[in-house]
Write a protein that holds these residues in place. Structure first.
Motif, short mmCIF file in Angstrom:
data_model
loop_
_atom_site.label_atom_id
_atom_site.label_comp_id
_atom_site.label_asym_id
_atom_site.label_seq_id
_atom_site.Cartn_x
_atom_site.Cartn_y
_atom_site.Cartn_z
N CYS A 1 49.79 38.52 11.98
CA CYS A 1 50.99 39.34 11.99
C CYS A 1 51.19 40.05 13.31
O CYS A 1 52.31 40.44 13.61
N VAL A 2 50.18 40.26 14.07
CA VAL A 2 50.38 40.71 15.44
C VAL A 2 50.69 39.44 16.23
O VAL A 2 49.86 38.55 16.33
N TYR A 3 51.91 39.37 16.76
CA TYR A 3 52.44 38.09 17.21
C TYR A 3 51.56 37.38 18.23
O TYR A 3 51.45 36.16 18.25
N MET A 4 50.90 38.11 19.09
CA MET A 4 50.05 37.46 20.09
C MET A 4 48.85 36.79 19.44
O MET A 4 48.25 35.90 20.03
N ARG A 5 48.51 37.18 18.21
CA ARG A 5 47.38 36.57 17.52
C ARG A 5 47.77 35.30 16.79
O ARG A 5 46.93 34.54 16.36
N LEU A 6 49.07 35.10 16.59
CA LEU A 6 49.54 33.90 15.91
C LEU A 6 49.08 32.66 16.65
O LEU A 6 48.60 31.70 16.04
N TYR A 7 49.21 32.67 17.96
CA TYR A 7 48.82 31.51 18.75
C TYR A 7 47.30 31.30 18.69
O TYR A 7 46.82 30.17 18.62
N GLU A 8 46.54 32.39 18.70
CA GLU A 8 45.09 32.28 18.61
C GLU A 8 44.68 31.68 17.27
O GLU A 8 43.80 30.82 17.21
N ARG A 9 45.31 32.11 16.20
CA ARG A 9 45.03 31.56 14.88
C ARG A 9 45.37 30.08 14.82
O ARG A 9 44.62 29.27 14.29
N GLN A 10 46.49 29.71 15.40
CA GLN A 10 46.90 28.31 15.40
C GLN A 10 45.88 27.45 16.13
O GLN A 10 45.54 26.36 15.69
N ASN A 11 45.35 27.94 17.24
CA ASN A 11 44.32 27.19 17.97
C ASN A 11 43.07 27.02 17.13
O ASN A 11 42.40 25.98 17.20
N GLN A 12 42.73 28.03 16.33
CA GLN A 12 41.53 27.93 15.50
C GLN A 12 41.65 26.80 14.48
O GLN A 12 40.68 26.12 14.19
N PHE A 13 42.85 26.59 13.94
CA PHE A 13 43.02 25.52 12.97
C PHE A 13 42.80 24.15 13.60
O PHE A 13 42.48 23.19 12.91
N GLY A 14 42.98 24.05 14.91
CA GLY A 14 42.74 22.79 15.60
C GLY A 14 41.29 22.38 15.59
O GLY A 14 40.97 21.20 15.77
N ASN A 15 40.38 23.33 15.39
CA ASN A 15 38.94 23.05 15.26
C ASN A 15 38.47 23.69 13.96
O ASN A 15 37.76 24.69 13.97
N PHE A 16 38.90 23.12 12.87
CA PHE A 16 38.75 23.75 11.56
C PHE A 16 37.30 24.07 11.23
O PHE A 16 36.97 25.19 10.84
N ASP A 17 36.41 23.10 11.35
CA ASP A 17 35.03 23.29 10.90
C ASP A 17 34.30 24.38 11.69
O ASP A 17 33.38 25.01 11.16
N ALA A 18 34.71 24.61 12.93
CA ALA A 18 34.05 25.63 13.74
C ALA A 18 34.54 27.04 13.41
O ALA A 18 33.86 28.02 13.71
N ASN A 19 35.70 27.13 12.79
CA ASN A 19 36.32 28.44 12.58
C ASN A 19 36.53 28.82 11.12
O ASN A 19 36.77 30.00 10.83
N PHE A 20 36.44 27.85 10.21
CA PHE A 20 36.73 28.13 8.81
C PHE A 20 35.75 27.42 7.89
O PHE A 20 35.13 26.42 8.26
N GLU A 21 35.68 27.93 6.68
CA GLU A 21 34.90 27.29 5.63
C GLU A 21 35.67 27.44 4.31
O GLU A 21 36.19 28.51 4.01
N LEU A 22 35.74 26.36 3.56
CA LEU A 22 36.40 26.39 2.26
C LEU A 22 35.35 26.53 1.16
O LEU A 22 34.28 25.94 1.23
N THR A 23 35.68 27.32 0.13
CA THR A 23 34.75 27.54 -0.97
C THR A 23 35.49 27.56 -2.29
O THR A 23 36.69 27.89 -2.32
N MET B 1 45.36 19.22 6.25
CA MET B 1 46.58 20.00 6.37
C MET B 1 46.39 21.14 7.38
O MET B 1 47.21 21.35 8.26
N PHE B 2 45.28 21.86 7.24
CA PHE B 2 45.02 22.97 8.15
C PHE B 2 44.85 22.46 9.58
O PHE B 2 45.32 23.08 10.53
N SER B 3 44.15 21.33 9.74
CA SER B 3 43.92 20.78 11.08
C SER B 3 45.24 20.38 11.74
O SER B 3 45.41 20.53 12.96
N SER B 4 46.20 19.89 10.94
CA SER B 4 47.49 19.52 11.51
C SER B 4 48.21 20.74 12.07
O SER B 4 49.00 20.64 13.01
N MET B 5 47.90 21.91 11.51
CA MET B 5 48.51 23.14 12.03
C MET B 5 48.00 23.47 13.42
O MET B 5 48.67 24.15 14.19
N GLY B 6 46.80 22.97 13.75
CA GLY B 6 46.28 23.20 15.09
C GLY B 6 47.09 22.50 16.15
O GLY B 6 47.02 22.85 17.34
N GLU B 7 47.88 21.48 15.74
CA GLU B 7 48.73 20.76 16.67
C GLU B 7 50.18 21.21 16.58
O GLU B 7 51.07 20.60 17.18
#
Length: 240
Positions: A22-44, A135-141
């Motif tokens: 929600c802080v707009y400058m962080r939107l781009y950082e979050r989007q980049n994280q989805f491009g490398n899903f396994d390094a930045n996220f875990e599903l449970t 799906m999440f990885s596609s958001m990285g692009e």
């Protein structure tokens, strides 16, 4: 496993989770994280469908800003806190579904950072974890426009059978708030208001809108768009 139901739920999850930058400058950082899903996220699947942020970037104050409110409930949870928000589905006419299709969301905060988001256990039905990751990885692009606060992503299914149809959307989300026919397409809109302790749900508190555009002939999903706090996430399915 029903891949179409998985995509529907994943669209909602992805939209909500991406725009929580929600802080707009962080939107781009979050989007980049989805491009490398396994390094930045875990599903449970513990206690629901959870997305764990391995490298958190969002602060608790960001979430209060995004939701326009403190959580409905705030409880101690180990070394952190568990926040509860409730999205109540809205109806243009008569509500004959009760609260079956409301969306409660749990957020785990640690050291004032968003560590995990948990969706209801019913979201686990027929959900494919590999499909969610794709799906999440596609958001990285996705292409991100910081000025308009929007992101656009293209999802390419492995087969046309993965793409949802109108019946799959209704089965997962219930009847739409509104239906609009236009030429060769049909648009279903779903509307949710945030419930809080001070008042009944209303757009003045918080509004989440989801739009699904279908091809009339094939009844297949072509585009999905979701808007939270002036930020938009769009998915394009027409290249499948």
């Amino acid at each position: 496993m029903n891949p179409k139901r998985s995509i529907i739920r994943t669209i909602l999850l992805a939209s909500i989770l991406l725009v929580t930058g929600c802080v707009y400058m962080r939107l781009y950082e979050r989007q980049n994280q989805f491009g490398n899903f396994d390094a930045n996220f875990e599903l449970t699947d513990k206690g629901g469908l959870g997305l764990i942020f391995l490298n958190p970037v969002l602060e608790s104050g960001d979430m209060v800003w995004l939701m326009k409110n403190a959580p409905l409930r705030q409880e101690k949870n180990g070394e952190g806190e568990m926040w509860t928000y409730l999205f109540e589905k809205q109806y243009l006419h008569v509500n004959d579904e009760g609260h079956e299709y409301d969306i409660p969301i749990l957020m785990i905060m640690q050291n004032d950072m968003l560590k995990e988001v948990i969706f209801p256990e019913r979201f686990l039905k027929d959900v494919s974890i590999p499909l969610i990751k794709r799906m999440f990885s596609s958001m990285g692009e996705a292409s991100v426009d910081k000025l308009s606060k929007s992101a656009n992503s293209t999802f390419r299914g492995r087969s046309a059978d993965e793409i949802p149809k109108i019946d799959n959307i209704v089965d997962t989300l219930g009847k739409p708030y509104s239906v609009e026919d236009s030429g060769e397409t049909t648009k279903y809109t779903y509307l949710y208001y945030l419930k809080n302790n001070a008042s009944d749900p209303s757009p003045n508190v918080f509004e989440f809108e989801a739009e699904f555009v279908f091809n009339k002939e094939s009844r297949s999903l072509e585009k999905a768009k979701h808007t939270i706090r002036g930020m938009t996430m769009s998915f394009d399915f027409t290249e499948n």
